[in-house]
Write an enzyme that holds these catalytic residues in place. Structure first.
Site, PDB file in Angstrom:
ATOM      1  N   CYS A 162      38.712  88.357  66.930  1.00 29.15           N
ATOM      2  CA  CYS A 162      38.568  87.437  66.506  1.00 29.15           C
ATOM      3  C   CYS A 162      37.794  87.257  65.055  1.00 29.15           C
ATOM      4  O   CYS A 162      37.835  86.141  64.453  1.00 29.15           O
ATOM      5  CB  CYS A 162      38.072  85.988  67.233  1.00 29.15           C
ATOM      6  SG  CYS A 162      38.878  86.087  68.817  1.00 29.15           S
ATOM      7  N   HIS A 303      32.001  79.635  63.901  1.00 32.09           N
ATOM      8  CA  HIS A 303      33.072  80.072  64.725  1.00 32.09           C
ATOM      9  C   HIS A 303      33.289  79.156  65.996  1.00 32.09           C
ATOM     10  O   HIS A 303      34.370  78.877  66.240  1.00 32.09           O
ATOM     11  CB  HIS A 303      32.541  81.515  65.607  1.00 32.09           C
ATOM     12  CG  HIS A 303      33.790  82.454  66.173  1.00 32.09           C
ATOM     13  ND1 HIS A 303      34.612  82.734  65.594  1.00 32.09           N
ATOM     14  CD2 HIS A 303      33.592  82.526  67.379  1.00 32.09           C
ATOM     15  CE1 HIS A 303      35.248  83.271  66.535  1.00 32.09           C
ATOM     16  NE2 HIS A 303      34.508  83.401  67.615  1.00 32.09           N
ATOM     17  N   GLU A 314      25.597  81.047  68.922  1.00 32.82           N
ATOM     18  CA  GLU A 314      25.733  80.925  67.511  1.00 32.82           C
ATOM     19  C   GLU A 314      24.766  79.987  66.869  1.00 32.82           C
ATOM     20  O   GLU A 314      24.241  80.261  65.729  1.00 32.82           O
ATOM     21  CB  GLU A 314      27.194  80.396  67.159  1.00 32.82           C
ATOM     22  CG  GLU A 314      27.361  80.306  65.647  1.00 32.82           C
ATOM     23  CD  GLU A 314      28.791  80.195  65.232  1.00 32.82           C
ATOM     24  OE1 GLU A 314      29.282  80.172  64.173  1.00 32.82           O
ATOM     25  OE2 GLU A 314      29.623  79.530  66.191  1.00 32.82           O
ATOM     26  N   LYS A 333      38.120  74.904  65.109  1.00 35.16           N
ATOM     27  CA  LYS A 333      38.814  75.057  66.263  1.00 35.16           C
ATOM     28  C   LYS A 333      39.008  73.907  67.277  1.00 35.16           C
ATOM     29  O   LYS A 333      39.646  73.695  68.058  1.00 35.16           O
ATOM     30  CB  LYS A 333      38.100  76.278  67.034  1.00 35.16           C
ATOM     31  CG  LYS A 333      38.183  77.400  66.615  1.00 35.16           C
ATOM     32  CD  LYS A 333      37.267  78.525  67.144  1.00 35.16           C
ATOM     33  CE  LYS A 333      37.584  79.862  66.540  1.00 35.16           C
ATOM     34  NZ  LYS A 333      36.703  80.032  65.160  1.00 35.16           N
ATOM     35  N   HIS A 338      41.883  78.083  68.915  1.00 32.66           N
ATOM     36  CA  HIS A 338      41.259  79.289  68.536  1.00 32.66           C
ATOM     37  C   HIS A 338      42.516  80.135  68.292  1.00 32.66           C
ATOM     38  O   HIS A 338      43.134  80.564  68.955  1.00 32.66           O
ATOM     39  CB  HIS A 338      40.510  79.939  69.688  1.00 32.66           C
ATOM     40  CG  HIS A 338      39.754  81.123  69.045  1.00 32.66           C
ATOM     41  ND1 HIS A 338      39.860  81.645  67.953  1.00 32.66           N
ATOM     42  CD2 HIS A 338      38.736  81.984  69.713  1.00 32.66           C
ATOM     43  CE1 HIS A 338      39.095  82.853  67.592  1.00 32.66           C
ATOM     44  NE2 HIS A 338      38.549  83.008  68.937  1.00 32.66           N
ATOM     45  N   PHE A 397      35.563  89.841  70.431  1.00 37.25           N
ATOM     46  CA  PHE A 397      35.404  90.817  71.387  1.00 37.25           C
ATOM     47  C   PHE A 397      34.975  91.918  70.880  1.00 37.25           C
ATOM     48  O   PHE A 397      35.534  92.578  69.876  1.00 37.25           O
ATOM     49  CB  PHE A 397      36.791  90.706  72.265  1.00 37.25           C
ATOM     50  CG  PHE A 397      36.921  89.401  72.933  1.00 37.25           C
ATOM     51  CD1 PHE A 397      35.960  88.561  73.274  1.00 37.25           C
ATOM     52  CD2 PHE A 397      38.002  89.447  74.032  1.00 37.25           C
ATOM     53  CE1 PHE A 397      36.107  87.437  74.077  1.00 37.25           C
ATOM     54  CE2 PHE A 397      38.224  88.301  74.803  1.00 37.25           C
ATOM     55  CZ  PHE A 397      37.190  87.303  74.795  1.00 37.25           C
TER      56      PHE A 397
END
Length: 410
Positions: A162, A303, A314, A333, A338, A397
């Protein structure tokens, strides 16, 4: 720092619409593009909602080519053609070897691979499409866009889950800064809203299973009642140029690229580092690369996936970098879901639009504050604001972290 890099064109495929204008109007009007999945029978799936992009038909592409290529490749081409059109860019007046592409995807042509796996199981090996491999691989977005546009310069595909879209933009900008190219198309594309994609993320318990009958309420970054992310699809592509090249051809400059910071959590294959150190390192590196201080930043596009761990971690990272002077924060998002490998590129475009239009994107569904996410959220409605510098975070990831800085050109 090398040459100054500017943005002259942007293209978007998204659940809010397949153009920059449609995407931005949806963002500014605080609309959601998340809805019920109607492409297959979702009975038995814990998640039945997603951010689905409208059908895409890139100009000049035949029906045969549309059927042949993975959806993510088609999305990448459509967004690239939009960016070139906005920029008024004509490859026929350029040295094509000085024009390159960095276009990534988190999962690539998973739809092609899935469809051919079903064919193999049901009909046998002789019925597998002979083009499955070249149309399913993750670099074909970059390759096919080059074939269609004539860009013969540096061409690569970033795959950092991502963080892909953001790192693609940063890598492309570095090629211009170092004098290896004059013009770069950069961004990411993703089309993984398929049965296997939804089932896989459901198995991880990463997707929201709440609000299945009220899909627009499901993605709720930083809210205390967040319960997982909502998958989306689409593409974001930016046309980057050296300042001197853009000026020489009389292009309208939309914004300036400031810099990128990268890091790795070196911690876990899926979970974020629990102290936020990796994300904080990426943000500090981006600010350093751009030559700006934390107090110079007027907006952060987080994010913000709407998962418990990601949003809390975050928040720790943002607080670590900005202290008690955190600027307004929101996660796009909440509106489009996402977009995985495309997320960083589409969110970079949201930052640039915030600078250009003087509007902060909203964070939808922020209803119940969470003490672990004590940030100044742009809650539920867009907000007018003067934005000179914006920062965008992307985390993937594997522990991949990337942060981008954009500034008003002048």
């Amino acid at each position: 720092m090398g040459k100054r890099v500017v943005i002259t064109g942007m293209g978007v495929v998204s659940p809010l619409g397949n153009s920059l204008a449609e995407f931005w109007s949806g963002v500014a009007e605080a609309r959601s593009g998340i809805r019920q999945i109607d492409r297959w029978d979702t009975e038995g799936f814990a998640t039945r909602i997603a951010g689905l992009a409208p059908p895409v038909e890139p100009e000049g592409l035949s029906n045969k080519e549309m059927r042949r290529f993975s959806s993510y490749t088609i999305y990448a081409l459509e967004a690239s053609l939009q960016a070139l059109k906005q920029a008024g860019f004509d490859i026929n007046t350029e040295d094509p070897t000085r024009c390159g592409i960095v276009c990534g995807s988190g999962i690539g042509g998973i739809d092609v691979i899935y469809e051919n796996s079903v064919t193999l199981a049901e009909k046998g090996p002789r019925r597998v499409n002979p083009l499955m491999v070249p149309t399913g691989i993750s670099n074909m977005g970059a390759g096919f866009v080059a074939i269609q546009t004539g860009f013969m310069g540096p061409n690569s595909s970033i795959v950092t889950a991502c963080a892909t879209g953001a790192q693609s933009i940063g890598d492309a900008a570095d090629k211009i800064r170092l004098g290896k190219a004059d013009v770069m198309l950069a961004g990411g594309a993703e089309a993984s809203v398929i049965p296997l994609g939804i089932a896989g993320f459901n198995a991880m318990r990463a997707l929201s299973t709440d609000f299945q009958d009220e899909p627009t309420r499901a993605s709720r970054p930083f809210d205390a009642n967040r319960g997982g992310f909502v998958m989306g699809e689409g593409a974001g592509m930016l046309l980057l140029e050296s300042e001197e090249h853009a000026k020489a051809r009389g292009a309208e400059i939309l914004a300036e690229y400031g810099g990128m910071g990268e890091s790795c959590d070196a911690y876990h294959i899926a979970a974020p580092r629990d102290d936020g150190a990796g994300v904080a390192a990426a943000m500090r590196a981006a600010l350093c690369d751009a030559g700006v201080n934390p107090e110079d930043v007027a907006y952060i596009n987080a994010h913000g996936t709407s998962t418990k761990l990601n949003d809390a971690t975050e928040t720790m990272a943002i607080r670590s970098v900005f202290g008690d002077s955190v600027p307004p924060v929101s996660s796009t998002k909440s509106q489009i879901g996402h977009l995985l490998g495309a997320a960083g590129a589409v969110e970079a475009i949201a930052c640039i639009q915030a600078i250009r239009e003087g509007v902060l994107p909203p964070n939808l569904n922020y209803e119940t504050p969470d003490s672990e996410c004590d940030l100044p959220i742009v809650a539920n409605e867009s907000r007018p604001a003067s934005v000179e510098i914006a920062l965008s975070n992307s985390l993937g990831f594997g522990g991949h972290n990337a942060a981008l800085v954009f500034r008003r050109y002048g």
